[in-house]
Design an enzyme around this catalytic site. Structure first.
Site, PDB file in Angstrom:
ATOM      1  N   GLY A 197       0.735  -1.006  -0.241  1.00 59.84           N
ATOM      2  CA  GLY A 197      -0.343   0.553  -0.065  1.00 59.84           C
ATOM      3  C   GLY A 197       0.749   1.386  -0.174  1.00 59.84           C
ATOM      4  O   GLY A 197       0.417   2.419   0.339  1.00 59.84           O
ATOM      5  N   PRO A 211       5.137  -5.770  -1.998  1.00 60.83           N
ATOM      6  CA  PRO A 211       4.902  -4.366  -3.157  1.00 60.83           C
ATOM      7  C   PRO A 211       4.735  -4.275  -4.972  1.00 60.83           C
ATOM      8  O   PRO A 211       5.191  -5.673  -4.762  1.00 60.83           O
ATOM      9  CB  PRO A 211       6.375  -3.610  -2.830  1.00 60.83           C
ATOM     10  N   GLY A 212       4.255  -4.256  -5.115  1.00 58.45           N
ATOM     11  CA  GLY A 212       3.445  -4.330  -6.558  1.00 58.45           C
ATOM     12  C   GLY A 212       4.226  -2.791  -7.105  1.00 58.45           C
ATOM     13  O   GLY A 212       4.970  -2.972  -7.756  1.00 58.45           O
ATOM     14  N   ARG A 222      -6.817   2.610 -16.319  1.00 64.48           N
ATOM     15  CA  ARG A 222      -6.314   3.707 -14.662  1.00 64.48           C
ATOM     16  C   ARG A 222      -6.691   4.757 -14.849  1.00 64.48           C
ATOM     17  O   ARG A 222      -7.793   4.802 -14.085  1.00 64.48           O
ATOM     18  CB  ARG A 222      -5.001   3.433 -14.367  1.00 64.48           C
ATOM     19  N   CYS A 233     -14.158   3.474 -28.858  1.00 67.38           N
ATOM     20  CA  CYS A 233     -15.700   2.804 -28.966  1.00 67.38           C
ATOM     21  C   CYS A 233     -15.904   3.206 -27.797  1.00 67.38           C
ATOM     22  O   CYS A 233     -17.055   2.768 -27.186  1.00 67.38           O
ATOM     23  CB  CYS A 233     -16.615   2.339 -30.406  1.00 67.38           C
TER      24      CYS A 233
END
Length: 416
Positions: free
Chosen positions: A227, A269-270, A307, A337
């Protein structure tokens, strides 16, 4: 254009040269940036027995996994297929933490057969493992601490209404199942969300696990999830890892003394490790004026970077081709579209048809959430390692789009 004339470079390699070599749109990753983040996290927790478990869902390309294994990082996965990719990349099964979220019991059995460390996320799963395996399979337990913290509501995972983990209110029920089936509990896990700016959320979660640990005398590790907040634009508040490391390490060391022995402290962690390493390079197709704004249409969309539409996420945009141009306001949109806006009323150096733009902070959850919507292919991926760009995933082709479709002969009949 010569390399030394290019403002936007990765390890001295001009981004325009990379675009020219591999085509657009294109994901480009900087290996040095990933290594820098690994070292930063390690140095911040130098006083404890730290294990870094990279959250593979952020960017699961096998070459990225190999790079992280090279740096001594372990793996956190949320599916068996992520684990299989980790095994291909050279990880040992015991290095892989598997944290499912309501998956089928058949997948759980696959994970156990592979020898992964199972992280149990529900009472139903805990009972299933107990009935099927008794004391043969050591588990960790994912706790929902009822802590509402961390950025956009869509990435908060520790509040009372979240689907993730077992409610801390079920502490007695967890213990009863463990004792009934003699399930070895070797770890406790918590992950309350993302984008934490300070240590408070981690410390509140730690207090929950420290108290729960009294029920389990044979723990080997505690996993505090992740996080960590990264910067998306200039002036963004980020997690102070040095302060976080100091506070959490002190609290963990005190707990270990009370518990009677030293445990491993795990983080997953990512985004921290790969977000800043990545850029999505696109080309400007059309400038479209309307009475209220000027649209920059690019050769990408929410099919490649969802995102901004999914989380209202901000990505800095660089005009790689014209960095010194006169600043103007644009709304940058895709070719899908659907409404697929990357940025609204963004000030950029003058954008012209054909200009290459770079969306920064695209390393985490960029390609991994990409799709072939509108039957458009996904981009290629390139890793810049020790000053050289390497293709690590080919661009989709039309053949890829239709590869798994099945032609039903009866539908070929001509009807009137």
């Amino acid at each position: 254009m010569q390399l030394h004339n290019q403002v936007y470079q990765i390890q001295g390699v001009g981004v325009l040269d990379i675009a020219g070599q591999f085509g657009l749109p294109l994901y480009v990753y900087d290996a040095d940036k990933i290594i820098e983040k690994v070292n930063l996290l390690r140095s911040s927790f130098s006083g404890v027995n730290l294990k870094i478990k990279y959250a593979a869902k952020a960017l699961t390309n096998i070459s990225i996994l190999r790079l992280l294994r090279q740096q001594g990082v372990d793996l956190d996965v949320v599916s068996v297929n992520e684990a299989r990719m980790g095994l291909i990349a050279g990880f040992e099964s015991q290095q892989i933490m598997y944290t499912p979220s309501g998956v089928s019991f058949a997948e759980i059995e696959e994970a156990i057969e592979l020898g992964l460390q199972l992280n149990v996320d529900s009472l139903a799963l805990l009972e299933y493992v107990g009935r099927q395996y008794g004391s043969a399979v050591p588990v960790s337990i994912r706790i929902n601490p009822h802590i509402a913290e961390g950025g956009n509501i869509k990435i908060q995972t520790g509040h009372a209404d979240s689907k993730f983990g077992i409610s801390i209110l079920y502490r007695a029920r967890i213990k009863a199942l463990v004792e009934q089936y003699q399930i070895p509990v070797v770890g406790l896990h918590i992950h309350t969300g993302s984008d934490f700016k300070n240590a408070s959320a981690f410390l509140r979660g730690a207090e929950v696990l420290f108290e729960l640990a009294a029920d389990y005398p044979d723990l080997r590790f505690m996993d505090f999830g992740s996080g960590f907040k990264v910067a998306y634009r200039a002036g963004d508040h980020v997690t102070d890892l040095a302060d976080l490391g100091s506070q959490v390490s002190a609290a963990f060391a005190a707990f270990c003394r009370q518990y009677g022995r030293e445990l491993e402290l795990w983080f997953e962690p990512g985004k921290l490790l790969v977000s800043e390493c990545g850029s999505l390079l696109v080309q400007t197709n059309v400038l479209k004026e309307n009475p209220t704004r000027t649209f920059v249409h690019v050769d990408s969309g929410l099919n490649h970077l969802i995102r901004p539409m999914m989380y209202d996420a901000w990505h800095d945009i660089v005009n790689v081709s014209n960095p010194a141009g006169e600043e103007k306001n644009y709304t940058v949109v895709g070719y899908i579209c659907e409404t697929d806006t990357f940025a609204t009323d963004r000030s950029l150096p003058e954008v012209r048809p054909g200009d290459v733009l770079a969306f920064k902070n695209a390393g985490a959850y960029g390609y991994m959430m990409a799709s072939t919507y509108n039957s458009r292919p996904r981009p290629a991926e390139v890793l810049v390692y020790e000053g050289q760009p390497y293709l690590i995933r080919r661009r989709d082709t039309f053949d890829d789009l239709i590869r798994n479709q099945v032609d039903v002969p009866v539908l070929n009949a001509v009807t009137v």
